[in-house]
Design a protein around this motif. Structure first.
Motif, mmCIF file in Angstrom:
data_model
loop_
_atom_site.group_PDB
_atom_site.id
_atom_site.type_symbol
_atom_site.label_atom_id
_atom_site.label_comp_id
_atom_site.label_asym_id
_atom_site.label_seq_id
_atom_site.Cartn_x
_atom_site.Cartn_y
_atom_site.Cartn_z
ATOM 1 N N PRO A 33 39.563 27.882 39.100
ATOM 2 C CA PRO A 33 38.474 26.890 39.127
ATOM 3 C C PRO A 33 38.659 25.791 38.092
ATOM 4 O O PRO A 33 38.414 24.613 38.369
ATOM 5 N N SER A 34 39.104 26.160 36.888
ATOM 6 C CA SER A 34 39.352 25.148 35.852
ATOM 7 C C SER A 34 40.506 24.244 36.256
ATOM 8 O O SER A 34 40.478 23.027 36.011
ATOM 9 N N ALA A 35 41.545 24.816 36.877
ATOM 10 C CA ALA A 35 42.685 24.020 37.336
ATOM 11 C C ALA A 35 42.241 22.993 38.376
ATOM 12 O O ALA A 35 42.673 21.826 38.350
ATOM 13 N N ALA A 36 41.376 23.437 39.285
ATOM 14 C CA ALA A 36 40.859 22.513 40.298
ATOM 15 C C ALA A 36 40.074 21.373 39.654
ATOM 16 O O ALA A 36 40.188 20.207 40.050
ATOM 17 N N LEU A 37 39.272 21.705 38.631
ATOM 18 C CA LEU A 37 38.508 20.678 37.915
ATOM 19 C C LEU A 37 39.417 19.655 37.237
ATOM 20 O O LEU A 37 39.150 18.451 37.262
ATOM 21 N N LEU A 38 40.517 20.122 36.666
ATOM 22 C CA LEU A 38 41.429 19.217 35.963
ATOM 23 C C LEU A 38 42.105 18.260 36.950
ATOM 24 O O LEU A 38 42.454 17.141 36.586
ATOM 25 N N GLY A 39 42.286 18.708 38.196
ATOM 26 C CA GLY A 39 42.785 17.802 39.227
ATOM 27 C C GLY A 39 41.749 16.742 39.584
ATOM 28 O O GLY A 39 42.069 15.559 39.730
ATOM 29 N N LEU A 40 40.490 17.158 39.691
ATOM 30 C CA LEU A 40 39.413 16.217 40.030
ATOM 31 C C LEU A 40 39.143 15.238 38.889
ATOM 32 O O LEU A 40 38.820 14.069 39.134
ATOM 33 N N TYR A 41 39.283 15.698 37.645
ATOM 34 C CA TYR A 41 39.059 14.802 36.503
ATOM 35 C C TYR A 41 40.049 13.635 36.499
ATOM 36 O O TYR A 41 39.743 12.552 35.980
ATOM 37 N N ALA A 42 41.246 13.852 37.065
ATOM 38 C CA ALA A 42 42.234 12.765 37.119
ATOM 39 C C ALA A 42 41.737 11.613 37.990
ATOM 40 O O ALA A 42 42.007 10.442 37.702
ATOM 41 N N CYS A 43 40.996 11.934 39.045
ATOM 42 C CA CYS A 43 40.392 10.883 39.883
ATOM 43 C C CYS A 43 39.276 10.172 39.131
ATOM 44 O O CYS A 43 39.070 8.964 39.315
ATOM 45 N N LEU A 44 38.565 10.936 38.317
ATOM 46 C CA LEU A 44 37.425 10.374 37.590
ATOM 47 C C LEU A 44 37.886 9.446 36.468
ATOM 48 O O LEU A 44 37.596 8.245 36.484
ATOM 49 N N PHE A 45 38.625 9.983 35.514
ATOM 50 C CA PHE A 45 38.994 9.187 34.332
ATOM 51 C C PHE A 45 40.136 8.215 34.625
ATOM 52 O O PHE A 45 40.047 7.027 34.311
ATOM 53 N N GLY A 46 41.207 8.713 35.235
ATOM 54 C CA GLY A 46 42.309 7.827 35.581
ATOM 55 C C GLY A 46 41.876 6.755 36.560
ATOM 56 O O GLY A 46 42.236 5.585 36.412
ATOM 57 N N GLY A 47 41.076 7.156 37.558
ATOM 58 C CA GLY A 47 40.633 6.206 38.578
ATOM 59 C C GLY A 47 39.762 5.101 38.015
ATOM 60 O O GLY A 47 39.957 3.922 38.318
ATOM 61 N N ILE A 48 38.796 5.457 37.194
ATOM 62 C CA ILE A 48 37.859 4.458 36.667
ATOM 63 C C ILE A 48 38.550 3.509 35.698
ATOM 64 O O ILE A 48 38.433 2.286 35.819
ATOM 65 N N PHE A 49 39.312 4.045 34.743
ATOM 66 C CA PHE A 49 39.912 3.169 33.723
ATOM 67 C C PHE A 49 41.054 2.327 34.285
ATOM 68 O O PHE A 49 41.222 1.170 33.904
ATOM 69 N N ALA A 50 41.825 2.887 35.208
ATOM 70 C CA ALA A 50 42.901 2.103 35.821
ATOM 71 C C ALA A 50 42.332 0.966 36.671
ATOM 72 O O ALA A 50 42.885 -0.140 36.708
ATOM 73 N N SER A 51 41.200 1.213 37.335
ATOM 74 C CA SER A 51 40.600 0.160 38.171
ATOM 75 C C SER A 51 39.961 -0.929 37.319
ATOM 76 O O SER A 51 39.974 -2.106 37.679
ATOM 77 N N LEU A 52 39.400 -0.553 36.178
ATOM 78 C CA LEU A 52 38.767 -1.552 35.304
ATOM 79 C C LEU A 52 39.784 -2.528 34.723
ATOM 80 O O LEU A 52 39.500 -3.717 34.547
ATOM 81 N N ILE A 53 40.994 -2.023 34.445
ATOM 82 C CA ILE A 53 41.963 -2.826 33.706
ATOM 83 C C ILE A 53 43.142 -3.263 34.571
ATOM 84 O O ILE A 53 43.783 -4.275 34.291
ATOM 85 N N GLY A 54 43.431 -2.536 35.646
ATOM 86 C CA GLY A 54 44.643 -2.757 36.432
ATOM 87 C C GLY A 54 44.710 -4.086 37.157
ATOM 88 O O GLY A 54 43.780 -4.888 37.123
ATOM 89 N N GLY A 55 45.847 -4.287 37.852
ATOM 90 C CA GLY A 55 46.110 -5.573 38.482
ATOM 91 C C GLY A 55 46.056 -5.573 39.979
ATOM 92 O O GLY A 55 46.569 -6.497 40.623
ATOM 93 N N THR A 56 45.455 -4.538 40.598
ATOM 94 C CA THR A 56 45.348 -4.469 42.060
ATOM 95 C C THR A 56 43.902 -4.177 42.424
ATOM 96 O O THR A 56 43.355 -3.136 42.038
ATOM 97 N N ASP A 57 43.286 -5.060 43.186
ATOM 98 C CA ASP A 57 41.835 -4.981 43.416
ATOM 99 C C ASP A 57 41.386 -3.709 44.121
ATOM 100 O O ASP A 57 40.352 -3.137 43.769
#
Length: 512
Positions: free
Chosen positions: A45-69
Motif C-alpha cells: 500500500p505504501s509503494a502504491a502511494l509513492l507511485g501516486l505521489y509522483a503524479c501529485l508533486f512531480g505533476g504540479i511543480f513540473a506544470s507550473l514551471i515547465g515549457g509545455t502547456d
C-alpha cells in the motif's frame, strides 16, 4: 504565469484532467509496486502511494514551471524499471533485522537517486542542453524502449498467474501447477478489455475500462464461484498527509550502512534517471507540439521536470517525466492549458483522500494486466517499419541493417544484462554514430548544369541556353542522414561553391 490564459479553457481543462487522472492512477499504483515489491507484501500500500505521489508533486511543480502547456507528468516505465534495478539488489544486500528501518533506508536511498536525477535535469535546462538531448539517434531510443517493453511484460508474469514471488518461464513450463487459472483468467480479461476498448470505446480511457471489467470479474469469481485463490489486492490505504521528511529519517539511520560504497551507484542511477527522464519529457513535448500546433521550450521544460523530481524526492515519490499517453488523453478530452495538469495532480490527491479504501481493493492481477497492455504499446513501431523497408528499399539496406543491429543489440543488453549498463552502452553508440556521421560527407556527387540534364524535353533554344550557361548551375546529389552536423558541413561547401556559381540545386531523393 498568464492567469488569463490559464482560465481561458476551464471546462476543457477539467475534462482533460479527469481523463489523464483516470489513466494515471492504475499505472502509478502498478509502478510503485514494481519498484518496492522487494520490501514485502506489507509495504505494497505504501509503494502504491509513492507511485501516486509522483503524479501529485512531480505533476504540479513540473506544470507550473515547465515549457509545455498540456504536459502531464507521471511515473514512466523506463524510469520505474531503472529505479527498480537499484532497489532490488539493495534490498537483498541490506539485511537489517528491523523491517521498518530497512524500509526507510531503501526508500531514502532510492529518493536520493531521484533527487540526483532532478538536480541533473535542472542543470541540463540551466545549461541550455535541451536541444542537444533531442539528437540521440532513434535506433538507440528504439532499442532501449523495446527492451523496456519486454522487461515490463516479463515482470508482471508472477502477478498474472497468481505466484507469490518472481518466477521464470522455465519454472512455469516445468511446473504448470504454479499457475492459478482463475487469477490468470482475470488478468487476461483485463488485457483483452484494454485492447478492445481502444478500438470500440475511444471516448473512454482504455485503462479505466480494463480496471473496471477486470475488478468486476475478480470479485464475481470470488463471490459467486467461491474461488479463494485469486491472488492478493493492493492492501489497506492509511492516508496521512505526505511529509517531506525522508532525508531526515535517512540521516538518522545512515550510520548503519556503508554509504561511501553506495555513492557511485547512487550517482550513476541518478545520472541515468535524469538523462532518460529528460529524453522522455522532450519526446513527449515534441509529440504534444504535433497535435497542438504549438512549440514547447526545451530548456524550460527540463528545469520544470528537474524541480518536479526534486519535490518527488522530498516526499519519497517515484521519479516522473512527461508522458505522451497522458498528454494525448488530456488533449482529446479538451485540455489546452497548464490548468489541466494542475487539476490532474489535485484530483489524484482527492482520490487518495476519499477513495483510498476502494483503491486498496484493486486486485494486483488487474494492475498487472493494465501494465502488460502498456508494455505491448511500448514496442516501437519504427522497428517494424524497418523490417518492412528491408524487403522493399534495396538501395537503403545497409543503413537499415545498421539501424537494426543497434536496436537489437541494445534491446538484448537491456533485457539480459542491466538497464543502466544498456543506457551507458547506448550513449557510447550514439556518440560513435555521431562521430562517424560528422566525418562522412552527405554529398553523393556534384555536377554542373551543362554536364547532366533532366529527362524533360526542351526546345532547341533552351538546350542551347543550358549548354552555354549550364556551368553557372551546380547540382548536389545528397544521400544519408541530414542532421545539424552534416547540414553545417554541406552549408559550408555550398557557400564556397556559390562564389563561382549562380544557382545551386539540392537533389534530396536519397536523404533519409
Amino acid at each position: 504565469m498568464n492567469t488569463h490564459k490559464l482560465l481561458s479553457n476551464i471546462k476543457g481543462d477539467l475534462s482533460g484532467a479527469i481523463s489523464a487522472a483516470i489513466i494515471s492512477i492504475p499505472l502509478s499504483i502498478g509502478y510503485g509496486i514494481i519498484v518496492y515489491k522487494p520490501l514485502g507484501a506489507e509495504f505494497l500500500p505504501s509503494a502504491a502511494l509513492l507511485g501516486l505521489y509522483a503524479c501529485l508533486f512531480g505533476g504540479i511543480f513540473a506544470s507550473l514551471i515547465g515549457g509545455t502547456d498540456i504536459q502531464i507528468t507521471a511515473p514512466k516505465a523506463p524510469l520505474t524499471l531503472l529505479l527498480a534495478s537499484f532497489v532490488a539488489p539493495l534490498a537483498a544486500r541490506l539485511q537489517i533485522p528491523d523491517a521498518a528501518s530497512q524500509q526507510v533506508l531503501i526508500v531514502g536511498l532510492a529518493s536520493t537517486c531521484v533527487l540526483a536525477s532532478g538536480i541533473i535535469q535542472f542543470c541540463f535546462g540551466a545549461m541550455r542542453l535541451g536541444n542537444l538531448i533531442k539528437y540521440v539517434p532513434y535506433p538507440v531510443v528504439s532499442g532501449f524502449m523495446n527492451g523496456i517493453a519486454i522487461i515490463l511484460i516479463y515482470e508482471q508474469i508472477a502477478a498474472l498467474i497468481g505466484a507469490d514471488n518472481h518466477i521464470s518461464i522455465i519454472e512455469i513450463l516445468s511446473n504448470p501447477s504454479v499457475v492459478q487459472p482463475y487469477t490468470l483468467l482475470v488478468g487476461l480479461t483485463t488485457i483483452i478489455a484494454v485492447f478492445l476498448s481502444k478500438r470500440l470505446f475511444k471516448a473512454v480511457p482504455a485503462s479505466l475500462v480494463g480496471l473496471a471489467i477486470g475488478t468486476a470479474v475478480f470479485y464475481a469469481l470470488k463471490t459467486i464461484g467461491g474461488v479463494s485463490a485469486l491472488g492478493p489486492v493492493v492492501g489497506n490505504f492509511n492516508f496521512q498527509w505526505p511529509k517531506p521528511d525522508i532525508f531526515v529519517k535517512l540521516s538518522e539511520l545512515i550510520t548503519d550502512i556503508d554509504i561511501v560504497d553506495l555513492l557511485p551507484r547512487i550517482f550513476i542511477t541518478g545520472l541515468v534517471l535524469g538523462s532518460i527522464g529528460s529524453l522522455e519529457s522532450l519526446l513527449s513535448s515534441v509529440a504534444a507540439d504535433n497535435f497542438t500546433g504549438t512549440r514547447h521550450k526545451s530548456n524550460k521544460e527540463l528545469i520544470g521536470q528537474g524541480i518536479g523530481n526534486i519535490m518527488n524526492s522530498l516526499f519519497s515519490a517515484l521519479p516522473s517525466a512527461g508522458s505522451e499517453l497522458h498528454n494525448m488523453a488530456n488533449y482529446r478530452a479538451g485540455g489546452r492549458t497548464r490548468l489541466s495538469s494542475l487539476v490532474c495532480g489535485l484530483l489524484i490527491l482527492l482520490t487518495i483522500m476519499t477513495l483510498g479504501s476502494i483503491i486498496g481493493k484493486i486486485p494486483l492481477t488487474v494492475i498487472a494486466g493494465i501494465i502488460v497492455s502498456v508494455g505491448f504499446g511500448l514496442f516501437d513501431k519504427w522497428t517494424l517499419d524497418l523490417f518492412r523497408n528491408l524487403l522493399h528499399a534495396r538501395d537503403q539496406q545497409k543503413r537499415i541493417i545498421a539501424n537494426h543491429t543497434v536496436t537489437i543489440v541494445l534491446a538484448v543488453i537491456t533485457v539480459c544484462v542491466n538497464l543502466i549498463f544498456s543506457v551507458l552502452i547506448g550513449i557510447a553508440i550514439a556518440s560513435g554514430l555521431f562521430v562517424v556521421r560528422m566525418g562522412r560527407s552527405i554529398v553523393k556527387r556534384k555536377y554542373f548544369g551543362d554536364q547532366i540534364h533532366s529527362k524533360k524535353v526542351r526546345s532547341i533554344k533552351n538546350n542551347i541556353l543550358l549548354k552555354e550557361r549550364g556551368k553557372g548551375i551546380i547540382v548536389y546529389e545528397l544521400r544519408g542522414p541530414l542532421f545539424f552536423g552534416s547540414a553545417d558541413n554541406l552549408a559550408m561547401e555550398v557557400t564556397s561553391a556559390m562564389k563561382h556559381n549562380t544557382y545551386c540545386i539540392l537533389y534530396m531523393k536519397r536523404v533519409d
